[in-house]
Motif scaffolding. Structure first.
Motif, short mmCIF file in Angstrom:
data_model
loop_
_atom_site.label_atom_id
_atom_site.label_comp_id
_atom_site.label_asym_id
_atom_site.label_seq_id
_atom_site.Cartn_x
_atom_site.Cartn_y
_atom_site.Cartn_z
N CYS A 158 -8.38 4.38 0.89
CA CYS A 158 -8.68 4.35 2.33
C CYS A 158 -9.88 5.23 2.67
CB CYS A 158 -7.45 4.78 3.14
SG CYS A 158 -6.14 3.54 3.11
N CYS B 262 -5.43 8.23 1.30
CA CYS B 262 -5.46 7.96 -0.14
C CYS B 262 -6.92 7.68 -0.53
CB CYS B 262 -4.57 6.76 -0.49
SG CYS B 262 -5.24 5.16 -0.02
N HIS C 8 0.84 -1.19 0.00
CA HIS C 8 0.00 0.00 0.00
C HIS C 8 0.88 1.25 0.00
CE1 HIS C 8 -3.95 1.82 0.59
NE2 HIS C 8 -3.35 2.72 1.34
ZN LIG Z 1 -4.45 4.42 1.90
#
Ligand SMILES: [Zn+2]
Ligand SMILES: [Zn+2]
Length: 405
Positions: free
Chosen positions: A108, A105, A27
């Motif tokens: 998320c 991000c 990630h």
């Molecule tokens: Zn993220």
């Protein structure tokens, strides 16, 4: 150590305004200089007490480039240095677990919203399972069952509750304090010739959310059935999920959906002649969406909507869109119909679930319900605190308080 918080690499962006973190699981996160500095976890910056303000963001320059960033030896914290730091001898420190948990991000953020979405019962399968009060009474686990049902589907149907007048308040305050309203702290619903509200008649009541004339409608509502004589014809309670109806409108008729998120409706209770004279008035869209385009509130009360006064080009679009939503709300497959009997109690989220009543003919009988409200945020707080205490994996899903988180 949190496996997800293990870092593969950390680098400063070319413009020195962001840190790019590649996590061991692949990630990737990016954090801006201001975000990092203003979330510093050092002893001088971290908020140890709720409400404490430790960092004065207004003292910082408009830009303060990152000059260094490194992970500590134990690989659980990130240290960052800035050019333009305003606090003497300051080292910015952020736990890696905190960074991973708060990654912003797109992926998320999408998950954050998605985890808190409401789940709807499929149209046509809207069957409420009764919960016997004897299995709920007096225990945290029992109360949690009620809260969970209201949280998950918007409503809980309890049966076998005491039929004395004191019970409702005794039960409700285990969730939160009663909230006063234009009906009073708690109130009876009956057809006894008191004509201060259509509620206290035997007329049909279409689906509505109570108290739409407030800036924020009251939250969790209780209907305790004290008496409902068998000779009465009609008088069934009806409920429908407004958020589900609004989502259906968005899918079936996106333009009408947009109209209802934009053109406001005025809701009012203005009555100088009643026992407690009242002037309540507010204007808000029927459907509210937030920054993430999530539906976060629905206000529907065709008994309290005041004269429409909006710009000329909005008048017809509003009426057309409102009609479409109204027709969806009243679809039989979205509706739960229940004839209450003494000892029944419905507990529901008035911000989410609209309710109504079929007309009735008393034939000499009495239909007597008692009602009260608890703040919707007190309710969700109780759900989260109690769930955590009982060791359940609880998520604070949307509750219709104008926020998707
Ligand atoms: Zn993220
Ligand atoms: Zn600090």
């Amino acid at each position: 150590m949190d496996e997800k918080a293990r870092v593969e690499s950390v680098r400063i962006s070319y413009a020195k305004d962001q840190i790019e973190v590649l996590w061991k699981d692949g990630h990737g996160s990016r954090f801006h200089n201001k975000w990092l500095r203003f979330n510093c976890h050092c002893n001088n910056c971290y908020r140890f007490i709720v409400g404490q303000q430790r960092i004065n963001c207004s003292l910082f320059p408009d830009d303060f480039p990152i000059i260094d960033a490194k992970v500590n030896k134990d690989e659980d914290q990130l240290y960052v240095e800035f050019n333009g730091e305003v606090c003497a001898n300051h080292n910015t420190v952020l736990p890696l677990a905190f960074l991973r948990r708060n990654c912003y991000c797109d992926r998320c953020l999408h998950k954050l919203i998605d985890d808190r979405k409401m789940h709807f019962i499929k149209p046509g399968e809207f069957k409420l399972q009764p919960l016997d009060y004897s299995t709920v009474k007096g225990t945290d686990g029992g109360l949690f069952k009620v809260l969970k049902a209201v949280m998950e589907v918007g409503i809980c149907y309890l049966r076998g509750v005491p039929t004395d007048e004191e019970f409702l308040e005794e039960f409700a305050v285990t969730i939160g304090p009663l909230v006063d309203s234009t009906y009073g702290r708690k109130f009876m619903i009956h057809d006894k010739g008191v004509k201060d509200s259509v509620t206290n008649t035997r007329e049909y009541l279409t689906f509505h959310t109570d108290q739409a004339h407030y800036e924020s409608e009251l939250g969790v509502q209780f209907f305790q059935c004290l008496q409902f004589d068998e000779c009465i014809e009609g008088g069934e309670s009806i409920v429908a999920d407004m958020f589900q109806a609004a989502e259906i409108l968005r899918q079936e008729s996106p333009d009408d959906f947009r109209v209802l998120t934009r053109v406001p409706c005025t809701f009012a209770t203005i009555d100088y002649k009643r026992q407690n004279p009242a002037y309540y008035e507010t204007r808000k869209p029927v459907i509210e969406v937030d920054y993430d385009d999530q539906i976060v509130a629905v206000h529907f009360n065709t008994g309290l909507d005041a004269t429409l006064r909006v710009r000329e080009n909005c008048v017809m679009p509003f009426y057309n869109a409102h009609k479409k939503l109204w027709k969806i709300i009243t679809r039989p497959e979205l509706r739960f119909t229940h004839r209450m009997v003494p000892g029944d109690m419905l507990v529901f989220n008035n911000r989410r679930v609209a309710h109504g009543r079929e007309a009735f003919v008393p034939h000499g009988g009495t239909r007597l319900l008692q009602s009260a409200y608890v703040n919707v945020e007190d309710f969700r707080s109780k759900y989260m605190v109690l769930g955590r205490k009982l060791g359940h994996d609880v998520t604070p899903t949307k509750i219709g308080n104008r926020s998707s988180i």
